[in-house]
Design a protein around this motif. Structure first.
Motif, PDB file in Angstrom:
ATOM      1  N   MET A 173       0.845  -1.193   0.000  1.00 46.09           N
ATOM      2  CA  MET A 173       0.000   0.000   0.000  1.00 46.09           C
ATOM      3  C   MET A 173       0.880   1.242   0.000  1.00 46.09           C
ATOM      4  SD  MET A 173      -2.976   1.210   2.703  1.00 46.09           S
ATOM      5  CE  MET A 173      -1.840   1.566   4.048  1.00 46.09           C
ATOM      6  N   LYS A 174       0.716   2.089  -1.012  1.00 46.45           N
ATOM      7  CA  LYS A 174       1.422   3.361  -1.079  1.00 46.45           C
ATOM      8  C   LYS A 174       0.407   4.490  -1.049  1.00 46.45           C
ATOM      9  CE  LYS A 174       5.404   1.721  -3.764  1.00 46.45           C
ATOM     10  NZ  LYS A 174       6.172   1.900  -5.032  1.00 46.45           N
ATOM     11  N   LYS A 175       0.407   5.262   0.026  1.00 46.62           N
ATOM     12  CA  LYS A 175      -0.537   6.361   0.169  1.00 46.62           C
ATOM     13  C   LYS A 175       0.142   7.528   0.877  1.00 46.62           C
ATOM     14  CE  LYS A 175      -4.846   3.681   0.282  1.00 46.62           C
ATOM     15  NZ  LYS A 175      -5.511   4.332  -0.849  1.00 46.62           N
ATOM     16  N   LEU A 176      -0.298   8.740   0.565  1.00 46.52           N
ATOM     17  CA  LEU A 176       0.222   9.938   1.210  1.00 46.52           C
ATOM     18  C   LEU A 176      -0.541  10.189   2.503  1.00 46.52           C
ATOM     19  CD1 LEU A 176       0.675  12.217  -1.919  1.00 46.52           C
ATOM     20  CD2 LEU A 176       2.504  11.288  -0.482  1.00 46.52           C
ATOM     21  N   ILE A 177      -0.264   9.362   3.501  1.00 42.01           N
ATOM     22  CA  ILE A 177      -0.924   9.492   4.795  1.00 42.01           C
ATOM     23  C   ILE A 177       0.125   9.419   5.895  1.00 42.01           C
ATOM     24  CG2 ILE A 177      -3.051   8.446   3.920  1.00 42.01           C
ATOM     25  CD1 ILE A 177      -2.264   5.871   5.425  1.00 42.01           C
ATOM     26  N   ASN A 178      -0.297   9.713   7.116  1.00 40.99           N
ATOM     27  CA  ASN A 178       0.548   9.514   8.284  1.00 40.99           C
ATOM     28  C   ASN A 178       0.193   8.173   8.916  1.00 40.99           C
ATOM     29  OD1 ASN A 178       1.984  12.037   8.073  1.00 40.99           O
ATOM     30  ND2 ASN A 178       0.083  13.034   8.700  1.00 40.99           N
ATOM     31  N   PRO A 202      -3.105   5.381   9.439  1.00 43.92           N
ATOM     32  CA  PRO A 202      -4.447   5.091   8.922  1.00 43.92           C
ATOM     33  C   PRO A 202      -5.561   5.628   9.822  1.00 43.92           C
ATOM     34  CG  PRO A 202      -3.053   3.177   8.623  1.00 43.92           C
ATOM     35  CD  PRO A 202      -2.248   4.171   9.423  1.00 43.92           C
ATOM     36  N   GLU A 203      -5.350   5.563  11.121  1.00 43.84           N
ATOM     37  CA  GLU A 203      -6.396   6.007  12.041  1.00 43.84           C
ATOM     38  C   GLU A 203      -6.551   7.522  12.089  1.00 43.84           C
ATOM     39  OE1 GLU A 203      -2.751   5.007  14.670  1.00 43.84           O
ATOM     40  OE2 GLU A 203      -3.692   4.278  12.819  1.00 43.84           O
ATOM     41  N   ASP A 204      -5.584   8.264  11.513  1.00 41.72           N
ATOM     42  CA  ASP A 204      -5.632   9.730  11.545  1.00 41.72           C
ATOM     43  C   ASP A 204      -6.042  10.348  10.210  1.00 41.72           C
ATOM     44  OD1 ASP A 204      -4.807   9.700  14.181  1.00 41.72           O
ATOM     45  OD2 ASP A 204      -2.685  10.035  13.702  1.00 41.72           O
ATOM     46  N   VAL A 205      -6.411   9.529   9.230  1.00 44.23           N
ATOM     47  CA  VAL A 205      -6.669  10.050   7.889  1.00 44.23           C
ATOM     48  C   VAL A 205      -7.773  11.107   7.884  1.00 44.23           C
ATOM     49  CG1 VAL A 205      -7.598   9.450   5.618  1.00 44.23           C
ATOM     50  CG2 VAL A 205      -5.758   8.094   6.595  1.00 44.23           C
ATOM     51  N   VAL A 206      -8.919  10.826   8.491  1.00 47.57           N
ATOM     52  CA  VAL A 206     -10.035  11.773   8.459  1.00 47.57           C
ATOM     53  C   VAL A 206      -9.685  13.037   9.227  1.00 47.57           C
ATOM     54  CG1 VAL A 206     -12.456  12.159   9.044  1.00 47.57           C
ATOM     55  CG2 VAL A 206     -11.739   9.946   8.129  1.00 47.57           C
ATOM     56  N   SER A 209     -10.069  -0.255  -4.957  1.00 47.77           N
ATOM     57  CA  SER A 209      -9.428   0.739  -4.098  1.00 47.77           C
ATOM     58  C   SER A 209      -8.927   0.040  -2.842  1.00 47.77           C
ATOM     59  CB  SER A 209     -10.405   1.854  -3.728  1.00 47.77           C
ATOM     60  OG  SER A 209     -11.546   1.312  -3.076  1.00 47.77           O
ATOM     61  N   THR A 210      -8.036   0.707  -2.118  1.00 45.37           N
ATOM     62  CA  THR A 210      -7.461   0.147  -0.903  1.00 45.37           C
ATOM     63  C   THR A 210      -7.795   1.042   0.278  1.00 45.37           C
ATOM     64  OG1 THR A 210      -5.636  -0.877  -2.106  1.00 45.37           O
ATOM     65  CG2 THR A 210      -5.325  -0.524   0.258  1.00 45.37           C
ATOM     66  N   VAL A 211      -8.569   0.541   1.210  1.00 42.54           N
ATOM     67  CA  VAL A 211      -8.871   1.269   2.439  1.00 42.54           C
ATOM     68  C   VAL A 211      -7.610   1.258   3.308  1.00 42.54           C
ATOM     69  CG1 VAL A 211     -10.304   1.305   4.519  1.00 42.54           C
ATOM     70  CG2 VAL A 211     -11.297   0.626   2.306  1.00 42.54           C
ATOM     71  N   PRO A 212      -7.130   2.427   3.767  1.00 39.71           N
ATOM     72  CA  PRO A 212      -5.877   2.465   4.528  1.00 39.71           C
ATOM     73  C   PRO A 212      -5.831   1.512   5.711  1.00 39.71           C
ATOM     74  CG  PRO A 212      -6.509   4.679   3.914  1.00 39.71           C
ATOM     75  CD  PRO A 212      -7.642   3.784   3.497  1.00 39.71           C
ATOM     76  N   ALA A 213      -6.936   1.396   6.438  1.00 43.40           N
ATOM     77  CA  ALA A 213      -6.944   0.521   7.609  1.00 43.40           C
ATOM     78  C   ALA A 213      -6.818  -0.944   7.232  1.00 43.40           C
ATOM     79  CB  ALA A 213      -8.210   0.750   8.427  1.00 43.40           C
ATOM     80  N   ALA A 214      -7.260  -1.296   6.024  1.00 46.07           N
ATOM     81  CA  ALA A 214      -7.170  -2.687   5.571  1.00 46.07           C
ATOM     82  C   ALA A 214      -5.804  -2.995   4.971  1.00 46.07           C
ATOM     83  CB  ALA A 214      -8.266  -2.973   4.553  1.00 46.07           C
ATOM     84  N   GLY A 215      -5.255  -2.037   4.244  1.00 48.87           N
ATOM     85  CA  GLY A 215      -3.918  -2.200   3.687  1.00 48.87           C
ATOM     86  C   GLY A 215      -3.832  -3.084   2.466  1.00 48.87           C
ATOM     87  N   LYS A 216      -4.970  -3.486   1.921  1.00 47.76           N
ATOM     88  CA  LYS A 216      -4.969  -4.315   0.715  1.00 47.76           C
ATOM     89  C   LYS A 216      -6.233  -4.005  -0.083  1.00 47.76           C
ATOM     90  CE  LYS A 216      -7.118  -8.260   3.068  1.00 47.76           C
ATOM     91  NZ  LYS A 216      -6.994  -9.704   3.410  1.00 47.76           N
ATOM     92  N   PRO A 217      -6.234  -4.303  -1.391  1.00 53.29           N
ATOM     93  CA  PRO A 217      -7.398  -3.987  -2.220  1.00 53.29           C
ATOM     94  C   PRO A 217      -8.667  -4.656  -1.705  1.00 53.29           C
ATOM     95  CG  PRO A 217      -5.510  -4.520  -3.603  1.00 53.29           C
ATOM     96  CD  PRO A 217      -5.121  -4.854  -2.184  1.00 53.29           C
TER      97      PRO A 217
END
Length: 333
Positions: free
Chosen positions: A1-6, A8-12, A195-203
């Motif tokens: 998973m490659k995402k511009l986040i810090n 997963p629990e802080d995304v919103v 799509s990949t939900v950050p908390a799941a970490g996989k498609p």
């Protein structure tokens, strides 16, 4: 998973802080309550419009808060309904004395939680009316819904109804227009990737290199069928014809057309789909008199698109053209 986040629990939370910093002239963002409210709310004697749902569909709904559209939005966790406390806080924040309209996509959690919030608001003396969008022609029931899903029409409805609400129209009239827009609009979408939900970490699901999913939902729900990849002209036919048939469009009708990206499809491809759409509709003597092309109701980074058509008349066209100033839609002001 490659995402511009810090985290997963802080995304919103981090997203809300970013919106607050980017649009201080348009929005007030309450990070603790997790609501986004237009800067001048509550507007006295104006019907307040509130919507919301799981995050991951940006710019919906927070990007549509502002003059001429929503008065407040309640973002939940990614692909997860917001909670009644958020919805109640938003309802209070926009209550200018003329009542509040809740605009709800037909997903079970959203409907249930907004109903609870409406009851709590009524207990505080706030008149609340709810309208549920259910424009997706792909499936009758899904993992998240009883009945049709609410998708692209939701955005168009928020704009049209927002235009009327700015005139000071009463709650009953605003709600009637919302029902009218919903009844005159239909949508259908497709996916090229998951799509990949950050908390799941996989498609969320897997698609082969030569496969596409027809009738996909905005949370990755399965659609009508999975089939071999086709070209843009064929895909547009697959999406458009069920919408036209279900809506009962006929020669001489005028429509508002939305070609919407699901988050991971470049604009160059969406314009190709729009070109095919106008070719198909011209062949049926149906005119596109208003249009939007771009990412308006997404599913994180999913590649794919959806098509929404709304049958227009003089009233709907008038309020679609009315001024709007939000982070995601701005014209005429």
């Amino acid at each position: 998973m490659k995402k511009l986040i810090n985290k997963p629990e802080d995304v919103v939370r981090d997203t809300l802080l970013g919106m607050a910093g980017a649009y201080p002239d348009l929005l007030n963002v309450d990070v603790e309550q997790q609501i986004i409210v237009r800067k001048d709310a509550p507007v006295k004697n104006k019907v307040g419009l509130v919507s919301g749902g799981g995050s991951g569909h940006e710019p919906m709904h927070g990007g549509y808060v502002g003059y001429g559209m929503l008065d407040a939005a309640c973002p939940g966790a990614i692909f997860t309904s917001p909670v009644p406390d958020q919805m109640l806080a938003a309802t209070r924040a926009v209550n200018g004395g003329a009542g509040v309209l809740h605009i709800i996509k037909n997903y079970t959690g959203d409907v249930m939680n907004f109903e609870m919030a409406a009851e709590l608001g009524a207990g505080e003396g706030i008149e609340v009316v709810s309208v549920v969008t259910n424009d997706d022609v792909a499936v009758q029931d899904s993992l998240y819904t009883a009945g049709r899903r609410g998708v692209g029409v939701t955005v168009l409805l928020e704009k049209i109804v927002g235009g009327l609400a700015e005139t000071g129209a009463p709650l009953k009239q605003v709600a009637e227009l919302a029902h009218k827009v919903n009844s005159q609009g239909r949508s259908m979408g497709m996916a090229l990737t998951s799509s990949t939900v950050p908390a799941a970490g996989k498609p969320t699901f897997e698609l082969g290199e030569d496969e596409m999913e027809i009738g996909i939902g905005i949370h990755g729900e399965p659609g009508r069928r999975r089939e071999k990849l086709a070209n843009a002209a064929e895909i547009t036919e697959i999406l458009t014809n069920p919408v036209v048939d279900d809506l009962g469009l006929k020669a001489g009708d005028e429509v508002l057309a939305l070609v919407n990206g699901m988050g991971g499809t470049p604009l160059i491809e969406l314009y190709i789909v729009f070109n095919e759409l106008q070719r198909i509709l011209k062949g049926k003597s149906i005119s596109i008199s208003r249009s939007l092309v771009g990412n308006y109701i997404t599913s994180l980074e999913m590649a794919g698109c959806s098509i929404t058509l709304v049958r227009l008349d003089e009233q709907l066209t008038k309020y679609w053209d009315a001024p709007v100033q939000t982070p995601a839609l701005r014209w005429g002001r």
